[in-house]
Scaffold this active site. Structure first.
Site, PDB file in Angstrom:
ATOM      1  N   LYS A 146       0.867  -0.916   0.269  1.00 14.26           N
ATOM      2  CA  LYS A 146       0.281  -0.115   0.094  1.00 14.26           C
ATOM      3  C   LYS A 146       0.484   1.320   0.061  1.00 14.26           C
ATOM      4  O   LYS A 146       2.149   1.144   0.968  1.00 14.26           O
ATOM      5  CB  LYS A 146      -1.259  -0.089   0.975  1.00 14.26           C
TER       6      LYS A 146
HETATM    7  C1  LIG Z   1      -5.751  -4.294   0.751  1.00 13.44           C
HETATM    8  C2  LIG Z   1      -6.652  -4.320   1.252  1.00 13.44           C
HETATM    9  C3  LIG Z   1      -7.977  -4.525   1.737  1.00 13.44           C
HETATM   10  C4  LIG Z   1      -6.856  -5.290   3.642  1.00 13.44           C
HETATM   11  O1  LIG Z   1      -6.048  -4.773   4.115  1.00 13.44           O
HETATM   12  P1  LIG Z   1      -5.221  -5.548   5.413  1.00 13.44           P
HETATM   13  O2  LIG Z   1      -4.706  -4.018   5.742  1.00 13.44           O
HETATM   14  O3  LIG Z   1      -4.553  -6.577   4.171  1.00 13.44           O
HETATM   15  O4  LIG Z   1      -6.467  -5.824   6.194  1.00 13.44           O
HETATM   16  C5  LIG Z   1      -9.066  -4.681   2.242  1.00 13.44           C
HETATM   17  N1  LIG Z   1      -9.459  -3.892   1.209  1.00 13.44           N
HETATM   18  C6  LIG Z   1      -8.390  -3.640   0.186  1.00 13.44           C
HETATM   19  C7  LIG Z   1      -9.839  -3.263  -1.647  1.00 13.44           C
HETATM   20  C8  LIG Z   1      -7.099  -3.943   0.089  1.00 13.44           C
HETATM   21  O5  LIG Z   1      -6.361  -3.370  -1.141  1.00 13.44           O
END
Ligand SMILES: *Cc1c(COP(=O)(O)O)cnc(C)c1O
Length: 374
Positions: free
Chosen positions: A181
């Site tokens: 991210k």
């Molecule tokens: C990465 C992601 C998540 C989950 O995030 P985590 O921190 O790994 O739990 C949820 N929704 C979307 C759209 C994502 O891209």
């Protein structure tokens, strides 16, 4: 040439920041977390931010605090990471999928109302790839039907639409600081909201429902505490926060760099007649992921070609309703959400991060064009 799908840009600033925590007394949730929460809330222009261990945890807590329980339905999209739908199940609710807009990949707001039943309690939209859904339209629906909106803003840290940013107008928004991210602590997440009572309960439920967290007990010398409702174990620690703090300062610079790269991709792929999700008026795109849409019968060949030529790529996402668990549990099958299925079968995400060089961007473009000729 090898162009990874993602490379983080953590360096000296993060090393120093984490070292400070390792040399200090307090490793778990404490001052660094509070500092990060303040910084994130200020950046997003919302009143409250709560540091958590994942976006999944943030969604689970948000849905729980919104009152979702067994038998309740939550409307969401089938085109997202599995976390979106799983969090609804974790809270005890049932996901009710609504098909997407073919142009953007976002949930089709015009189809939401038809999916509302007596059991519907909330809507969980996802700001796919960094383009926010039309919250104005969805807010009008939720007002008519007395529903809550919880935003999956994992792609949308830098996003805005019609003057609205994530978490400002809804029950709250959930962010991810997972490894790929735009800011990351390897694993991590946050819930943000303007309502103080909501924020307070989310904060309590991130640590088992304990009424005073460890740092607070340490500070004021509390000998005991109460548990007045069931919580989980989702509290962000000082090490994660220390990793994230220096990145807060780079958010805009990194977003501008990704936006410039996305602009080059967009221009070159348009010239080559390659389709991409469209961007609506009023949208400030976070440019978290860069998607192209190719003919279905060419997609997997192109993925193989990219791989054999050193270009990292991903599919965002396989439709959730077609995973075997969802087929078995809910009886879903092919054709249930045809627009999401078609979009997913044509989609490829390309490398998009600030550390990409112009030479790498050009190589990705050239390789995509060549791969489509094969
Ligand atoms: C990465 C992601 C998540 C989950 O995030 P985590 O921190 O790994 O739990 C949820 N929704 C979307 C759209 C994502 O891209």
């Amino acid at each position: 040439m090898k162009v990874e799908f993602f490379r983080h840009d953590l360096g000296e600033a993060e090393l120093e920041s984490v070292e400070k925590v390792l040399r200090s007394l307090f490793l778990t949730t404490g001052e660094r977390v509070e500092e990060f929460e303040r910084g994130l809330a200020d950046y997003l222009n919302v009143k409250h931010a709560i540091g958590l261990t994942s976006c999944t945890g943030a969604l689970h807590l948000a849905l729980t605090v919104a009152g979702i329980k067994a038998g309740d339905e939550v409307i969401t999209t089938p085109l997202s990471f599995i976390a979106t739908a799983n969090a609804i199940l974790m809270a005890g609710g049932t996901p009710r999928f609504v098909d997407i807009e073919p142009e953007t990949g976002n949930i089709d707001a015009d189809k939401i109302e038809a999916a509302i039943t007596k059991k519907t309690k909330a809507i969980l939209p996802v700001h796919l790839y960094g383009q926010m859904v039309d919250l104005k339209k969805i807010l009008a629906i939720t007002k008519r039907h007395n529903l809550k909106i919880i935003e999956d803003a994992a792609h949308a840290l830098e996003a805005e639409r019609d003057g609205i940013r994530p978490g400002q107008k809804t029950f709250g928004a959930c962010f991810s600081f997972y490894a790929t991210k735009s800011i990351t602590s390897g694993e991590g997440g946050a819930f943000v909201a303007n309502d103080q009572a909501t924020a307070k309960v989310v904060r309590q439920l991130r640590s088992h429902g304990i009424t005073a967290e460890a740092a607070q007990r340490h500070r004021v010398g509390l000998r005991s505490y109460d548990i007045d409702r069931l919580g989980w174990k989702y509290n962000m620690d000082n090490i994660q926060a220390a990793l994230l703090l220096p990145q807060l300062k780079r958010i805009v610079k990194n977003w501008e760099r990704r936006t410039a790269i996305a602009g080059i991709y967009r221009r070159e792929f348009e010239k080559a007649g390659i389709a991409m999700p469209s961007i609506n008026p009023g949208v400030t795109h976070a440019n978290h992921l860069f998607a192209i849409l190719v003919p279905k019968n060419k997609r997997d060949n192109l993925l193989d070609y990219l791989k054999s030529h050193g270009v990292g790529a991903a599919i965002n996402y396989p439709p959730i309703h077609l995973f075997s668990f969802f087929r078995k549990t809910f009886g879903f099958g092919e054709g249930d959400f045809p627009i999401a299925e078609d979009f997913s079968a044509r989609e490829i995400s390309l490398p998009l991060y600030p550390a990409l060089t112009l030479a790498e961007v050009k190589y990705v473009i050239k390789t995509v064009k060549e791969g489509l000729q094969k």
